[in-house]
Write a protein that holds these residues in place. Structure first.
Motif, PDB file in Angstrom:
ATOM      1  N   ARG A 138       0.778  -1.159  -0.026  1.00 57.69           N
ATOM      2  CA  ARG A 138      -0.127   0.010   0.044  1.00 57.69           C
ATOM      3  C   ARG A 138       0.713   1.261  -0.058  1.00 57.69           C
ATOM      4  O   ARG A 138       0.511   2.327  -0.657  1.00 57.69           O
ATOM      5  CB  ARG A 138      -0.958  -0.174   1.410  1.00 57.69           C
ATOM      6  CG  ARG A 138      -1.981  -0.969   0.992  1.00 57.69           C
ATOM      7  CD  ARG A 138      -2.857  -0.872   2.483  1.00 57.69           C
ATOM      8  NE  ARG A 138      -3.370   0.345   2.831  1.00 57.69           N
ATOM      9  CZ  ARG A 138      -4.647   0.858   2.262  1.00 57.69           C
ATOM     10  NH1 ARG A 138      -5.317  -0.092   1.636  1.00 57.69           N
ATOM     11  NH2 ARG A 138      -4.870   1.807   2.791  1.00 57.69           N
ATOM     12  N   HIS A 139       1.934   1.332   0.729  1.00 54.25           N
ATOM     13  CA  HIS A 139       2.957   2.173   0.709  1.00 54.25           C
ATOM     14  C   HIS A 139       3.584   2.756  -0.601  1.00 54.25           C
ATOM     15  O   HIS A 139       3.560   3.840  -0.997  1.00 54.25           O
ATOM     16  CB  HIS A 139       3.919   2.144   1.617  1.00 54.25           C
ATOM     17  CG  HIS A 139       3.566   2.133   3.065  1.00 54.25           C
ATOM     18  ND1 HIS A 139       4.396   1.387   4.149  1.00 54.25           N
ATOM     19  CD2 HIS A 139       2.280   2.398   3.590  1.00 54.25           C
ATOM     20  CE1 HIS A 139       3.810   1.478   5.198  1.00 54.25           C
ATOM     21  NE2 HIS A 139       2.510   2.074   5.002  1.00 54.25           N
ATOM     22  N   LEU A 140       3.765   1.690  -1.481  1.00 55.11           N
ATOM     23  CA  LEU A 140       4.278   1.799  -2.749  1.00 55.11           C
ATOM     24  C   LEU A 140       3.065   2.531  -3.678  1.00 55.11           C
ATOM     25  O   LEU A 140       3.535   3.181  -4.735  1.00 55.11           O
ATOM     26  CB  LEU A 140       4.767   0.448  -3.497  1.00 55.11           C
ATOM     27  CG  LEU A 140       6.000  -0.175  -2.871  1.00 55.11           C
ATOM     28  CD1 LEU A 140       5.759  -1.545  -3.504  1.00 55.11           C
ATOM     29  CD2 LEU A 140       7.076   0.334  -2.879  1.00 55.11           C
ATOM     30  N   LEU A 141       1.881   2.288  -3.180  1.00 55.07           N
ATOM     31  CA  LEU A 141       0.851   3.007  -3.837  1.00 55.07           C
ATOM     32  C   LEU A 141       0.407   4.295  -3.311  1.00 55.07           C
ATOM     33  O   LEU A 141      -0.668   4.973  -3.722  1.00 55.07           O
ATOM     34  CB  LEU A 141      -0.348   2.122  -3.965  1.00 55.07           C
ATOM     35  CG  LEU A 141      -0.227   0.805  -4.742  1.00 55.07           C
ATOM     36  CD1 LEU A 141      -1.459  -0.247  -4.756  1.00 55.07           C
ATOM     37  CD2 LEU A 141       0.264   0.951  -6.280  1.00 55.07           C
ATOM     38  N   GLY A 142       1.273   4.673  -2.315  1.00 56.14           N
ATOM     39  CA  GLY A 142       0.988   5.974  -1.832  1.00 56.14           C
ATOM     40  C   GLY A 142      -0.339   5.934  -0.860  1.00 56.14           C
ATOM     41  O   GLY A 142      -0.871   7.213  -0.371  1.00 56.14           O
ATOM     42  N   MET A 143      -0.756   4.888  -0.285  1.00 58.53           N
ATOM     43  CA  MET A 143      -1.878   4.735   0.698  1.00 58.53           C
ATOM     44  C   MET A 143      -1.159   4.414   1.896  1.00 58.53           C
ATOM     45  O   MET A 143      -0.211   3.841   2.212  1.00 58.53           O
ATOM     46  CB  MET A 143      -2.690   3.546   0.090  1.00 58.53           C
ATOM     47  CG  MET A 143      -2.995   3.609  -1.234  1.00 58.53           C
ATOM     48  SD  MET A 143      -4.013   2.158  -1.880  1.00 58.53           S
ATOM     49  CE  MET A 143      -5.547   2.158  -1.140  1.00 58.53           C
ATOM     50  N   PRO A 144      -2.137   4.671   3.090  1.00 59.07           N
ATOM     51  CA  PRO A 144      -1.338   4.633   4.620  1.00 59.07           C
ATOM     52  C   PRO A 144      -1.615   3.333   4.814  1.00 59.07           C
ATOM     53  O   PRO A 144      -2.468   2.238   4.446  1.00 59.07           O
ATOM     54  CB  PRO A 144      -2.583   5.567   5.151  1.00 59.07           C
ATOM     55  CG  PRO A 144      -3.920   5.453   4.230  1.00 59.07           C
ATOM     56  CD  PRO A 144      -3.439   5.243   2.981  1.00 59.07           C
ATOM     57  N   THR A 145      -1.101   2.927   6.069  1.00 59.14           N
ATOM     58  CA  THR A 145      -1.344   1.905   6.787  1.00 59.14           C
ATOM     59  C   THR A 145      -2.551   1.456   7.567  1.00 59.14           C
ATOM     60  O   THR A 145      -3.264   2.583   7.793  1.00 59.14           O
ATOM     61  CB  THR A 145      -0.229   1.612   7.922  1.00 59.14           C
ATOM     62  OG1 THR A 145       1.261   1.750   7.427  1.00 59.14           O
ATOM     63  CG2 THR A 145      -0.244   0.441   8.697  1.00 59.14           C
TER      64      THR A 145
END
Length: 294
Positions: A138-145
């Protein structure tokens, strides 16, 4: 004695006897015993009948939560584990597919994995830490934990993904065995008559797969409502946040084993058996299995 043993009238009963005994000992007796216990208060060393009190106690928030979770899980697994394996089986059965034997083996391997091991791995993959596999993705896609296993929607998603990973290969084998039993002459005749690929699939493949599809749906309904181990492992016990992972078998385990309330646990089990039987009778009726042939 020899005349009796070699009698053509006695032989069928001798061959059927092992199945009858196993059915009576391992299915009929436990079901009858459970039905009796569902009307009892079972305490160490003593039991007494309390009528319908255990069934009246089913009217509780925990029961409806468990029923809702098991129903949602069964619905989503049916929605995924029927069409997906069917489509994959059709592709694997096609002559143009290369290395089909490899893909069959690769897709079947997850079903051989222990559910405890698989559940533990999935719990780590969908962990709440920033560096868990899914959160890192998700971080690679710019999304939060996010904490996958503390939310009802994402928790159900994890359980359905786990079921898809484990049982897709099994259902593929069922559909492949049915596909390979369809005479190839039917497809050749349809092709000569001008039927395209979709027509052959819709008018030949699907109707002839109906018996296997009904079988897969039947065992999937029972499998969905009897799911317990996956939930138990994912939440590291039978106490998920706000009971988002509580299933019918989980409720039975909590009441019957953890709280030693075997009477109420038996009532949960009999209710679950009735629900699954009713659902399967409905779907068998829907597919015309009880219809008399002309």
């Amino acid at each position: 004695m020899n005349k009796f043993l070699y009698s053509s009238r006695v032989a069928p009963y001798v061959f059927v006897l092992p199945f009858v005994l196993s059915f009576l000992i391992f299915f009929a007796y436990p079901v009858i015993s459970t039905i009796m216990m569902s009307f009892q208060e079972v305490l160490p060393g003593q039991t007494h009948f309390i009528g319908l009190a255990n069934y009246k106690n089913l009217w509780s928030e925990s029961f409806f939560t468990a029923l809702k979770n098991s129903s949602r899980y069964t619905f989503w697994t049916l929605l995924v584990l029927i069409p997906l394996p069917l489509v994959l089986a059709v592709f694997l059965n096609a002559k143009l597919t290369k290395a089909s034997a490899f893909f069959r083996s690769a897709l079947f391997i997850p079903s051989l994995t222990s559910v405890v091991v698989a559940g533990t791995i999935f719990r780590l993959v969908f962990g709440s830490l920033d560096d868990s596999v899914m959160n890192a993705f998700r971080h690679l896609l710019g999304m939060p934990t996010i904490n996958w296993l503390t939310n009802s929607a994402t928790g159900m998603l994890v359980m359905v993904i786990l079921a898809t990973w484990r049982f897709t290969g099994v259902n593929i084998i069922y559909f492949l065995s049915a596909l390979q039993s369809i005479p190839h002459e039917l497809y050749e005749s349809a092709e000569i008559d001008g039927a395209n690929t979709w027509d052959r699939f819709w008018r030949i493949t699907l109707p002839l797969l109906k018996p296997v599809a009904i079988y897969v749906i039947t065992i999937s309904i029972y499998g969905g409502y009897s799911m317990f181990t996956e939930s138990f492992i994912l939440w590291n016990g039978n106490r998920s946040p706000n009971d988002i992972g509580l299933t019918m078998i989980g409720l039975l385990y909590r009441e019957g084993i953890e709280k030693n309330n075997l009477g109420f646990g038996s009532a949960v089990g009999i209710t679950l058996l009735a629900i699954t039987m009713v659902l399967n009778v409905i779907q068998l009726k829907f597919f015309g299995l009880f219809r008399k042939e002309d």
